[in-house]
Design a protein around this motif. Structure first.
Motif, mmCIF file in Angstrom:
data_model
loop_
_atom_site.group_PDB
_atom_site.id
_atom_site.type_symbol
_atom_site.label_atom_id
_atom_site.label_comp_id
_atom_site.label_asym_id
_atom_site.label_seq_id
_atom_site.Cartn_x
_atom_site.Cartn_y
_atom_site.Cartn_z
ATOM 1 N N ASP A 70 0.824 -1.215 0.000
ATOM 2 C CA ASP A 70 0.000 0.000 0.000
ATOM 3 C C ASP A 70 0.856 1.263 0.000
ATOM 4 O O ASP A 70 0.527 2.258 -0.656
ATOM 5 C CB ASP A 70 -0.915 -0.009 1.227
ATOM 6 N N ALA A 71 1.976 1.232 0.729
ATOM 7 C CA ALA A 71 2.788 2.444 0.914
ATOM 8 C C ALA A 71 3.744 2.709 -0.248
ATOM 9 O O ALA A 71 4.073 3.873 -0.534
ATOM 10 C CB ALA A 71 3.582 2.338 2.214
ATOM 11 N N LEU A 72 4.218 1.656 -0.920
ATOM 12 C CA LEU A 72 5.272 1.826 -1.926
ATOM 13 C C LEU A 72 4.949 2.843 -3.028
ATOM 14 O O LEU A 72 5.787 3.694 -3.342
ATOM 15 C CB LEU A 72 5.624 0.477 -2.558
ATOM 16 N N PRO A 73 3.754 2.791 -3.653
ATOM 17 C CA PRO A 73 3.486 3.772 -4.714
ATOM 18 C C PRO A 73 3.608 5.218 -4.239
ATOM 19 O O PRO A 73 4.180 6.066 -4.937
ATOM 20 C CB PRO A 73 2.051 3.446 -5.151
ATOM 21 N N LYS A 74 3.082 5.507 -3.037
ATOM 22 C CA LYS A 74 3.154 6.870 -2.520
ATOM 23 C C LYS A 74 4.597 7.260 -2.183
ATOM 24 O O LYS A 74 5.036 8.380 -2.474
ATOM 25 C CB LYS A 74 2.258 7.001 -1.284
ATOM 26 N N LEU A 75 5.332 6.340 -1.579
ATOM 27 C CA LEU A 75 6.728 6.629 -1.225
ATOM 28 C C LEU A 75 7.575 6.834 -2.474
ATOM 29 O O LEU A 75 8.434 7.728 -2.521
ATOM 30 C CB LEU A 75 7.291 5.475 -0.386
ATOM 31 N N TYR A 76 7.326 6.007 -3.501
ATOM 32 C CA TYR A 76 8.062 6.144 -4.754
ATOM 33 C C TYR A 76 7.779 7.498 -5.391
ATOM 34 O O TYR A 76 8.694 8.206 -5.840
ATOM 35 C CB TYR A 76 7.687 5.007 -5.697
ATOM 36 N N THR A 77 6.491 7.887 -5.422
ATOM 37 C CA THR A 77 6.117 9.168 -6.024
ATOM 38 C C THR A 77 6.761 10.335 -5.274
ATOM 39 O O THR A 77 7.245 11.295 -5.886
ATOM 40 C CB THR A 77 4.585 9.321 -6.024
ATOM 41 N N GLU A 78 6.781 10.251 -3.957
ATOM 42 C CA GLU A 78 7.418 11.308 -3.159
ATOM 43 C C GLU A 78 8.899 11.424 -3.507
ATOM 44 O O GLU A 78 9.435 12.532 -3.659
ATOM 45 C CB GLU A 78 7.260 11.011 -1.660
ATOM 46 N N ALA A 79 9.577 10.293 -3.633
ATOM 47 C CA ALA A 79 11.006 10.299 -3.939
ATOM 48 C C ALA A 79 11.258 10.870 -5.336
ATOM 49 O O ALA A 79 12.213 11.627 -5.546
ATOM 50 C CB ALA A 79 11.571 8.883 -3.832
ATOM 51 N N VAL A 80 10.400 10.522 -6.295
ATOM 52 C CA VAL A 80 10.528 11.044 -7.666
ATOM 53 C C VAL A 80 10.348 12.553 -7.683
ATOM 54 O O VAL A 80 11.123 13.281 -8.316
ATOM 55 C CB VAL A 80 9.494 10.357 -8.599
ATOM 56 N N ASN A 81 9.324 13.027 -6.983
ATOM 57 C CA ASN A 81 9.063 14.473 -6.942
ATOM 58 C C ASN A 81 10.190 15.224 -6.240
ATOM 59 O O ASN A 81 10.582 16.320 -6.659
ATOM 60 C CB ASN A 81 7.731 14.749 -6.238
ATOM 61 N N GLU A 82 10.701 14.631 -5.162
ATOM 62 C CA GLU A 82 11.794 15.272 -4.423
ATOM 63 C C GLU A 82 13.042 15.405 -5.292
ATOM 64 O O GLU A 82 13.751 16.403 -5.234
ATOM 65 C CB GLU A 82 12.103 14.453 -3.168
ATOM 66 N N ALA A 83 13.284 14.395 -6.130
ATOM 67 C CA ALA A 83 14.464 14.418 -6.997
ATOM 68 C C ALA A 83 14.208 15.156 -8.312
ATOM 69 O O ALA A 83 15.122 15.303 -9.124
ATOM 70 C CB ALA A 83 14.915 12.989 -7.291
ATOM 71 N N GLU A 84 12.946 15.601 -8.530
ATOM 72 C CA GLU A 84 12.550 16.327 -9.753
ATOM 73 C C GLU A 84 12.882 15.510 -11.008
ATOM 74 O O GLU A 84 13.489 16.002 -11.961
ATOM 75 C CB GLU A 84 13.223 17.705 -9.813
ATOM 76 N N LEU A 85 12.461 14.240 -10.985
ATOM 77 C CA LEU A 85 12.696 13.344 -12.115
ATOM 78 C C LEU A 85 11.471 13.309 -13.025
ATOM 79 O O LEU A 85 10.353 13.583 -12.597
ATOM 80 C CB LEU A 85 12.992 11.926 -11.616
ATOM 81 N N ASN A 86 11.700 12.957 -14.288
ATOM 82 C CA ASN A 86 10.612 12.723 -15.242
ATOM 83 C C ASN A 86 10.632 11.246 -15.637
ATOM 84 O O ASN A 86 11.230 10.876 -16.646
ATOM 85 C CB ASN A 86 10.794 13.597 -16.495
ATOM 86 N N VAL A 110 14.318 3.136 -12.831
ATOM 87 C CA VAL A 110 13.316 3.588 -13.789
ATOM 88 C C VAL A 110 13.984 4.400 -14.896
ATOM 89 O O VAL A 110 14.990 5.077 -14.666
ATOM 90 C CB VAL A 110 12.220 4.433 -13.078
ATOM 91 N N ASP A 111 13.420 4.293 -16.107
ATOM 92 C CA ASP A 111 13.874 5.145 -17.210
ATOM 93 C C ASP A 111 13.375 6.555 -16.978
ATOM 94 O O ASP A 111 12.274 6.774 -16.439
ATOM 95 C CB ASP A 111 13.331 4.633 -18.551
ATOM 96 N N ILE A 112 14.166 7.530 -17.393
ATOM 97 C CA ILE A 112 13.778 8.935 -17.268
ATOM 98 C C ILE A 112 13.978 9.644 -18.599
ATOM 99 O O ILE A 112 14.721 9.181 -19.468
ATOM 100 C CB ILE A 112 14.597 9.666 -16.181
ATOM 101 N N ARG A 113 13.294 10.760 -18.745
ATOM 102 C CA ARG A 113 13.521 11.585 -19.924
ATOM 103 C C ARG A 113 14.938 12.146 -19.865
ATOM 104 O O ARG A 113 15.337 12.724 -18.847
ATOM 105 C CB ARG A 113 12.532 12.750 -19.978
ATOM 106 N N PRO A 114 15.679 12.003 -20.940
ATOM 107 C CA PRO A 114 17.036 12.548 -20.922
ATOM 108 C C PRO A 114 17.029 14.069 -20.982
ATOM 109 O O PRO A 114 16.105 14.682 -21.543
ATOM 110 C CB PRO A 114 17.658 11.953 -22.190
ATOM 111 N N ALA A 115 18.032 14.671 -20.389
ATOM 112 C CA ALA A 115 18.195 16.124 -20.492
ATOM 113 C C ALA A 115 18.699 16.451 -21.900
ATOM 114 O O ALA A 115 19.674 15.867 -22.363
ATOM 115 C CB ALA A 115 19.185 16.621 -19.442
ATOM 116 N N LEU A 116 18.008 17.364 -22.582
ATOM 117 C CA LEU A 116 18.354 17.685 -23.972
ATOM 118 C C LEU A 116 18.793 19.134 -24.102
ATOM 119 O O LEU A 116 18.280 20.029 -23.422
ATOM 120 C CB LEU A 116 17.152 17.448 -24.890
#
Length: 459
Positions: A70-86, A110-116
Motif C-alpha cells: 500500500d505504501a510503496l506507490p506513494k513513497l516512490y512518487t514522493e522520492a521522484v518528486n523530491e528528486a525532480e525526475l521525469n 526507472v527510465d527517465i527523460r534525458p536532459a536535452l
C-alpha cells in the motif's frame, strides 16, 4: 524519508529510499482494516478483530506485506518528486531491508527523460515543391468528376477494356470445386485489376453467354495462396458512357452555370490542395532537420516496449481487421522478419525522439494550448475515430486522456514555431509564406505521423 539518486546512464536512474517505520503507520492501519474485512475469527465480530489476534492467527508478515504494498506507490512518487525526475514507464522496485518497528528500505530503477540541449534552429533551410497547377492537373481533376457521372448501358458486342461485365465464377483446386469458390452476378470493370489476376485477358473479347477458363492464385478464402482453375461465365456486357464536357455538365455536376466557371473553381481548389501539401512537406522536412540537430539518448526499455506495442497493434489490429497474417504481410512487402524488426525499431526511435525534442521546445518556448485549439483538435480526432464529438470528449475525460491531447497540440505548436523560424523555399527558389495555412493543426498531423511511423500507412 531519505532518498538518493544514482545515475546509471543518461536515461536510467536508481532511487535508494529509506523510510522510518513510523511513516508506515497509516498503511499498517489500512492493512489491519483490510484483513479485518476479509477474515473471520471465532469470538470476534467481523471487522472488530484486534491487531494482536490478527498477528497471532495470520502472522505479522502478512500484515507487513499488505502495508508495504500500500505504501510503496506513494513513497516512490514522493522520492521522484523530491528528486525532480521525469520517469518513463513503471519502475523496477526491490525491497532491500524491512525491519519491523524500525525501517523500510527499497530501490527503484526507472527510465527517465534525458536532459536535452536544443540548439538554435533558426538556421534550418528546406526546399519544397512549388505550387503549380498545370493544365494536365486540371484536365485530370475534371475527368475524375466526369467519371463520377458516368452511366452504363448494355451492349451486344464483345467485351473490351473499360467495359463492365457481370460474371459468374467457379474456382477448382486439384479438380474439386471449393465450398467458398463460387460467386454469382459479380460486376467487374475490365482493366481495374480489382478481382483476379488473369481475368482481364479471359473476359476480353467475350460476348454475353461466353465462357473462359484461366489459372490464378487465390488471394483469400479457404485455399488462399493456392493455384486454382477459374471458370468465368460472362452474363452481360455494359459500356460506360461519359457525359459531354459542356455547360450542361457543369450545371449537372456543380453549382456553376458554365464549364469555364467549373474549371476555374477546380483550379482554385487544386491550388489550395497543393498549398496544403506544400505546408505539410515543409513541416516534415523541417522536423527531419531539427531531429538531426539534437542528440537524444534512447531509453532502451522504453524503446523495446514501443517496438513490441507497434508490432502487436500491426499484427492483431490493423492486419487482423483485414484477415491478414504478419507472415503474409511481410511476403507482400518483400521483407524478411529481420528487415521488418529493424524498420520497426527505426520508426519507434524516430517517434520517441520526435516527442522528446518537441516536448523540450514546448518547455523552452513556454508553449501553451488554448481551449479553442484543444476543442478543434478534439473535433478532428473524433471525426477520424468515427465517433460523435460529445461521445469522443466523454471517453477522453473518462480515460484521463485530456493531458495526452493537450500534449499533441502543444507539440504541433512547437513544430509550427520551428517552421516559422526556418527558411522554406520552393523549387523555384522563392521563399514560401505559410502564414495563410492552418499551421497548428497540420503540424499536429505531421507530428502524429512522425510519432506513429510508417507501418500504419503501409498496412
Amino acid at each position: 524519508m531519505k532518498s538518493a539518486v544514482e545515475t546509471l546512464n543518461p536515461t536510467r536512474v536508481r532511487l535508494t529510499v529509506e523510510v522510518p517505520f513510523e511513516e508506515l503507520k497509516p498503511s499498517l492501519d489500512a492493512a489491519y482494516k483490510k484483513i479485518n474485512q476479509q477474515v473471520t475469527v471465532k469470538g470476534f465480530r467481523q471487522g472488530k478483530i484486534p491487531a494482536r489476534v490478527i498477528d497471532q492467527r495470520f502472522g505479522r508478515g502478512a500484515v507487513l506485506e499488505e502495508a508495504v504494498n500500500d505504501a510503496l506507490p506513494k513513497l516512490y512518487t514522493e522520492a521522484v518528486n523530491e528528486a525532480e525526475l521525469n520517469p518513463l514507464g513503471q519502475p523496477e522496485v526491490d525491497i532491500t531491508e524491512l525491519k519491523d518497528g524500525e525501517l523500510l528500505a527499497f530501490t527503484a530503477e526507472v527510465d527517465i527523460r534525458p536532459a536535452l540541449e536544443i540548439p538554435d534552429y533558426s538556421g534550418i533551410e528546406v526546399t519544397v515543391d512549388a505550387v503549380e497547377v498545370t493544365d494536365e492537373d486540371l484536365e485530370k481533376s475534371v475527368e475524375q468528376l466526369r467519371e463520377r457521372f458516368a452511366t452504363t448501358s448494355p451492349v451486344e458486342r464483345a467485351a473490351a477494356e473499360g467495359d463492365i461485365v457481370t460474371v459468374d465464377l467457379e474456382a477448382k483446386v486439384e479438380g474439386e470445386v471449393l465450398e467458398d469458390g463460387v460467386a454469382s452476378d459479380v460486376d467487374y470493370t475490365i482493366g481495374s485489376g480489382q478481382l483476379l489476376e488473369g481475368i482481364d485477358d479471359a473476359v476480353t473479347g467475350l460476348e454475353a453467354g461466353g465462357t473462359a477458363t484461366f489459372t490464378s492464385e487465390l488471394k483469400g478464402g479457404s485455399a488462399e495462396g493456392k493455384e486454382a482453375e477459374i471458370t468465368v461465365v460472362v452474363k452481360a456486357v455494359k459500356a460506360r458512357e461519359l457525359p459531354e464536357l459542356d455547360d450542361d455538365f457543369a450545371q449537372m455536376a456543380s453549382e456553376f452555370d458554365t464549364l469555364d466557371e467549373l474549371k476555374a473553381d477546380s483550379r482554385k481548389r487544386l491550388e489550395r490542395m497543393k498549398k496544403f501539401d506544400q505546408a505539410t512537406q515543409a513541416q516534415e522536412k523541417v522536423l527531419e532537420e531539427l531531429l538531426k540537430l539534437v542528440e537524444v539518448p534512447m531509453p532502451e526499455k522504453l524503446l523495446a516496449d514501443e517496438v513490441n506495442t507497434r508490432k502487436h497493434n500491426l499484427e492483431h489490429h490493423q492486419l487482423g481487421q483485414i484477415g491478414m497474417t504478419l507472415d503474409k504481410y511481410l511476403e507482400m512487402q518483400g521483407k524478411s522478419a529481420e528487415e521488418f524488426e529493424a524498420e520497426l525499431k527505426e520508426q519507434a526511435e524516430k517517434g520517441i525522439k520526435t516527442q522528446f525534442v518537441l516536448d523540450e521546445i514546448v518547455n523552452k518556448e513556454k508553449v501553451s494550448v488554448g481551449q479553442e485549439e484543444l476543442t478543434e483538435h478534439l473535433m478532428r480526432r473524433a471525426q477520424s475515430s468515427g465517433m460523435a464529438p460529445d461521445q469522443f470528449a466523454q471517453a477522453v475525460v473518462e480515460q484521463g486522456q485530456v493531458p495526452m491531447l493537450v500534449g499533441e497540440v502543444a507539440r504541433g505548436k512547437a513544430l509550427a514555431t520551428v517552421v516559422e523560424a526556418a527558411t522554406v523555399k520552393d523549387s523555384n527558389g522563392e521563399v514560401v509564406d505559410l502564414e495563410d495555412e492552418d499551421e497548428t493543426e497540420t503540424a499536429v498531423e505531421t507530428v502524429e505521423a512522425a510519432e506513429a511511423g510508417d507501418e500504419k500507412t503501409e498496412a
